[in-house]
Design an enzyme around this catalytic site. Structure first.
Site, PDB file in Angstrom:
ATOM      1  N   SER A   1      -6.035   7.121  -1.237  1.00  0.00           N
ATOM      2  CA  SER A   1      -7.127   7.174  -1.970  1.00  0.00           C
ATOM      3  C   SER A   1      -8.373   6.372  -1.486  1.00  0.00           C
ATOM      4  CB  SER A   1      -6.390   6.074  -3.546  1.00  0.00           C
ATOM      5  OG  SER A   1      -6.261   4.886  -2.747  1.00  0.00           O
ATOM      6  N   LYS A   2      -8.147   5.268  -0.708  1.00  0.00           N
ATOM      7  CA  LYS A   2      -9.255   4.613  -0.398  1.00  0.00           C
ATOM      8  C   LYS A   2     -10.137   5.256   0.786  1.00  0.00           C
ATOM      9  CE  LYS A   2      -8.815   1.114  -2.688  1.00  0.00           C
ATOM     10  NZ  LYS A   2      -9.860   0.692  -3.810  1.00  0.00           N
TER      11      LYS A   2
ATOM     12  N   THR B   1      -5.490 -12.153  -3.004  1.00  0.00           N
ATOM     13  CA  THR B   1      -5.282 -11.540  -4.418  1.00  0.00           C
ATOM     14  C   THR B   1      -4.197 -11.388  -5.060  1.00  0.00           C
ATOM     15  OG1 THR B   1      -5.739  -9.280  -3.965  1.00  0.00           O
ATOM     16  CG2 THR B   1      -7.673 -10.564  -3.802  1.00  0.00           C
TER      17      THR B   1
ATOM     18  N   SER C   1     -11.395   0.682   1.626  1.00  0.00           N
ATOM     19  CA  SER C   1     -10.646  -0.266   2.432  1.00  0.00           C
ATOM     20  C   SER C   1     -10.536   0.166   3.787  1.00  0.00           C
ATOM     21  CB  SER C   1      -9.047  -0.598   1.664  1.00  0.00           C
ATOM     22  OG  SER C   1      -8.079  -1.313   2.542  1.00  0.00           O
TER      23      SER C   1
ATOM     24  N   TYR D   1      -2.150   4.907  -1.199  1.00  0.00           N
ATOM     25  CA  TYR D   1      -3.293   3.793  -1.306  1.00  0.00           C
ATOM     26  C   TYR D   1      -4.278   4.136  -0.079  1.00  0.00           C
ATOM     27  CZ  TYR D   1      -5.727  -0.561  -1.250  1.00  0.00           C
ATOM     28  OH  TYR D   1      -6.571  -1.605  -1.306  1.00  0.00           O
TER      29      TYR D   1
END
Ligand SMILES: NC(=O)c1ccc[n+]([C@@H]2O[C@H](COP(=O)([O-])OP(=O)(O)OC[C@H]3O[C@@H](n4cnc5c(N)ncnc54)[C@H](O)[C@@H]3O)[C@@H](O)[C@H]2O)c1
Length: 247
Positions: free
Chosen positions: A160-161, A192, A144, A157
């Site tokens: 992690s990305k 999403t 990402s 996040y």
């Protein structure tokens, strides 16, 4: 039209969002698909949608952070598909948006790293030996911009990305000699369940001054991202290296 006729593909995170759009798209391009997810109800809906219009898909409940589940799922999918040509790994979670480092809960940190980063390592660990045997394969992972360009709403996040991106460029060198291509896609902001929830959480924290409806309307369609991923999964993308970014 992207040609994936006869290709055998695992799509993780195929119950909703980008993974679902990808599963439908690669089926339209002629592939058979094993869908892995933990949302069994929506996972079943995805494969029913595919099979109803003449495609070939089957669902497995696989938690990608669980090594036993991943190993068993990959073995079952390999047996059912008769091989694995392509892995499209989209399963992921986003929690801890807008939480400062000094308040960031350890359990949230751990679960995000477990699903997003450990899950990526595990699925590649069990898919790559199958591809190595055929000296051929394609692996597409979900990083990402949040992890490689900054501005993530969640510390864990983003971490992690960034980890998935680092893993991709390391694994790409590692598996090249076995005829396996590894790329990551870094989608921008995609409409999403994951992103809509994130936009709502950030809106409640009053971090964004743009009206909520406008923020959601600005998100791009998962089908547009799926079109790019289908191309990445095709032989036409054989010289693609590293990361693909979208709006
Ligand atoms: N939506 C965006 O704006 C955006 C941007 C950049 C990257 N991404 C990444 O794209 C991927 C897909 O995200 P999305 O937006 O479609 O989200 P989503 O929530 O719609 O889909 C993610 C899917 O992963 C599944 N999943 C969650 N934990 C799992 C686990 N432990 N094991 C197996 N499956 C699990 C969920 O059930 C869900 O079906 C994620 O990796 C996400 O981080 C999304």
């Amino acid at each position: 039209m992207v040609d994936l006729k006869g290709k055998k593909i695992i799509v993780t995170g195929g119950a909703t969002g980008i993974g679902k759009s990808v599963a439908l798209k690669v089926s339209n391009c002629g592939a058979s698909i094993a869908v892995f997810d933990i949302n069994s109800q929506n996972g079943a809906t995805t494969v029913n949608q595919i099979n109803r219009i003449g495609g070939n898909a089957r669902y497995w409940h696989v938690d990608v952070s669980d090594e036993v589940a991943v190993s068993g799922g990959v073995e079952a999918a390999n047996n059912w598909l008769g091989g694995i040509d392509i892995l499209i790994h989209m399963a992921g979670i986003l929690e801890g948006a807008g939480v400062e480092i000094d308040n960031f809960p350890e359990n949230v940190w751990d679960s995000i790293l477990d699903v997003n980063l450990r899950g990526t390592y595990l699925i590649c660990k069990y898919v790559s030996p199958i591809m190595k045997k055929k000296s051929k394969g394609i692996i597409i992972l979900a990083s990402s911009p949040a992890g490689v360009q900054g501005k993530s709403s969640s510390l864990a996040y983003g971490a992690s990305k960034g980890g998935v991106h680092g893993f991709t460029i390391t694994l790409q060198d590692n598996l090249k000699k076995f005829g396996i291509r590894v790329n990551d896609i870094a989608p921008g902001s995609v409409r999403t369940p994951l992103k809509i929830k994130n936009v709502k959480v950030m809106d409640k924290k009053n971090i964004n001054s743009i009206p909520l409806e406008n923020q959601i309307n600005e998100l791009i369609s998962p089908d547009d991202v799926a079109n790019i991923i289908a191309f990445m999964a095709s032989e036409d993308a054989k010289e693609l290296k590293g990361t693909v970014f979208t709006n």
